[in-house]
Design an enzyme around this catalytic site. Structure first.
Site, PDB file in Angstrom:
ATOM      1  N   CYS A  71      -1.725  -2.247   7.870  1.00 14.16           N
ATOM      2  CA  CYS A  71      -1.710  -3.143   6.705  1.00 14.16           C
ATOM      3  C   CYS A  71      -0.437  -3.985   6.618  1.00 14.16           C
ATOM      4  O   CYS A  71      -0.494  -5.147   6.216  1.00 14.16           O
ATOM      5  CB  CYS A  71      -1.931  -2.330   5.429  1.00 14.16           C
ATOM      6  SG  CYS A  71      -3.603  -1.615   5.364  1.00 14.16           S
ATOM      7  N   LYS A  84      -7.039  -4.824  -2.840  1.00 17.80           N
ATOM      8  CA  LYS A  84      -7.794  -5.244  -1.657  1.00 17.80           C
ATOM      9  C   LYS A  84      -8.729  -4.129  -1.217  1.00 17.80           C
ATOM     10  O   LYS A  84      -8.580  -2.976  -1.632  1.00 17.80           O
ATOM     11  CB  LYS A  84      -6.836  -5.628  -0.526  1.00 17.80           C
ATOM     12  CG  LYS A  84      -5.897  -4.523  -0.072  1.00 17.80           C
ATOM     13  CD  LYS A  84      -4.814  -5.072   0.839  1.00 17.80           C
ATOM     14  CE  LYS A  84      -3.969  -3.982   1.464  1.00 17.80           C
ATOM     15  NZ  LYS A  84      -4.702  -3.116   2.405  1.00 17.80           N
ATOM     16  N   ASP A  91       0.810  -1.234   0.000  1.00 19.57           N
ATOM     17  CA  ASP A  91       0.000   0.000   0.000  1.00 19.57           C
ATOM     18  C   ASP A  91       0.843   1.284   0.000  1.00 19.57           C
ATOM     19  O   ASP A  91       0.516   2.243   0.720  1.00 19.57           O
ATOM     20  CB  ASP A  91      -0.938   0.007   1.211  1.00 19.57           C
ATOM     21  CG  ASP A  91      -1.954  -1.119   1.174  1.00 19.57           C
ATOM     22  OD1 ASP A  91      -1.887  -1.967   0.264  1.00 19.57           O
ATOM     23  OD2 ASP A  91      -2.810  -1.156   2.070  1.00 19.57           O
TER      24      ASP A  91
END
Length: 209
Positions: free
Chosen positions: A151, A106, A8
């Protein structure tokens, strides 16, 4: 065989972004340099629809960082971020992406959040990452990215559960909250994960052209 996973590293998580991680931009040169030492590089990408129920804006009277029950799971409400097709969801221009073989998106289901690169938060649906890595004969995973205690941490836990030797590269990660990062790192190590620095990789792994 080893894989580098870029978790991310997106515009909305960088300084100036909608959900900025303090000093998140500092990891980009490290992540770029590390790519010279891995044959397989994977990225994960938060990719939310505008109506995602983790957004505070989709709950009347609620504010970012409040905690609610969402379909039976504890959910932190976030500012709108990484909306599909938005600039904030993109990878920064400074991040090298040419060597990234595959991107796993995601957070696409509006009903449930997905911190981990492997599963949604309820472990109801797999992203396919684990099977992909096994298909490439990967046994060790090295994690970089944002945010460290969210994350990156949950990707690390799921990686361990899937049987991969898992490392968090500490200087290639930044957290939203430093105190929380210390706690999640402790849990990560207790579950069998390992913390290393990028210098450990650079000093020990062969440089790949």
């Amino acid at each position: 065989m080893k894989a580098l996973v870029l978790v991310d590293i997106q515009n909305d998580f960088l300084p100036g972004g909608a959900l900025a991680v303090p000093k998140g931009d500092e990891i980009i040169p490290v992540a770029n340099k590390l790519q010279n030492y891995f044959e397989l590089i994977i990225a994960t990408q938060d990719w939310h629809p505008q109506n995602h129920k983790s957004f505070a804006s989709n709950h009347e009277g609620k504010h970012p960082f409040e905690i609610i029950d969402l379909n039976g799971l504890k959910q932190t409400l976030w500012p709108d971020h990484c909306v599909q097709g938005s600039l904030g969801a993109n990878f920064p221009d400074e991040l090298f992406m040419d060597k990234v073989e595959t991107i796993f998106r995601k957070g696409t289901n509006p009903e449930i959040d997905s911190y981990s690169g492997f599963y949604d938060n309820g472990h109801q649906k797999s992203t396919g990452l684990a099977d992909y890595l096994r298909g490439r004969k990967i046994d060790s995973i090295y994690l970089t990215g944002l945010a460290g205690e969210i994350c990156v941490f949950f990707t690390g836990l799921d990686s361990l559960k899937e049987g991969f030797e898992t490392y968090i590269v500490e200087d290639a990660v930044r957290p939203l909250k430093e105190e929380d990062f210390k706690k999640t790192n402790k849990t990560f190590k207790e579950q069998g994960g390992k913390l290393i620095e990028s210098a450990d990789i650079i000093n020990e792994f062969p440089h790949l052209d």
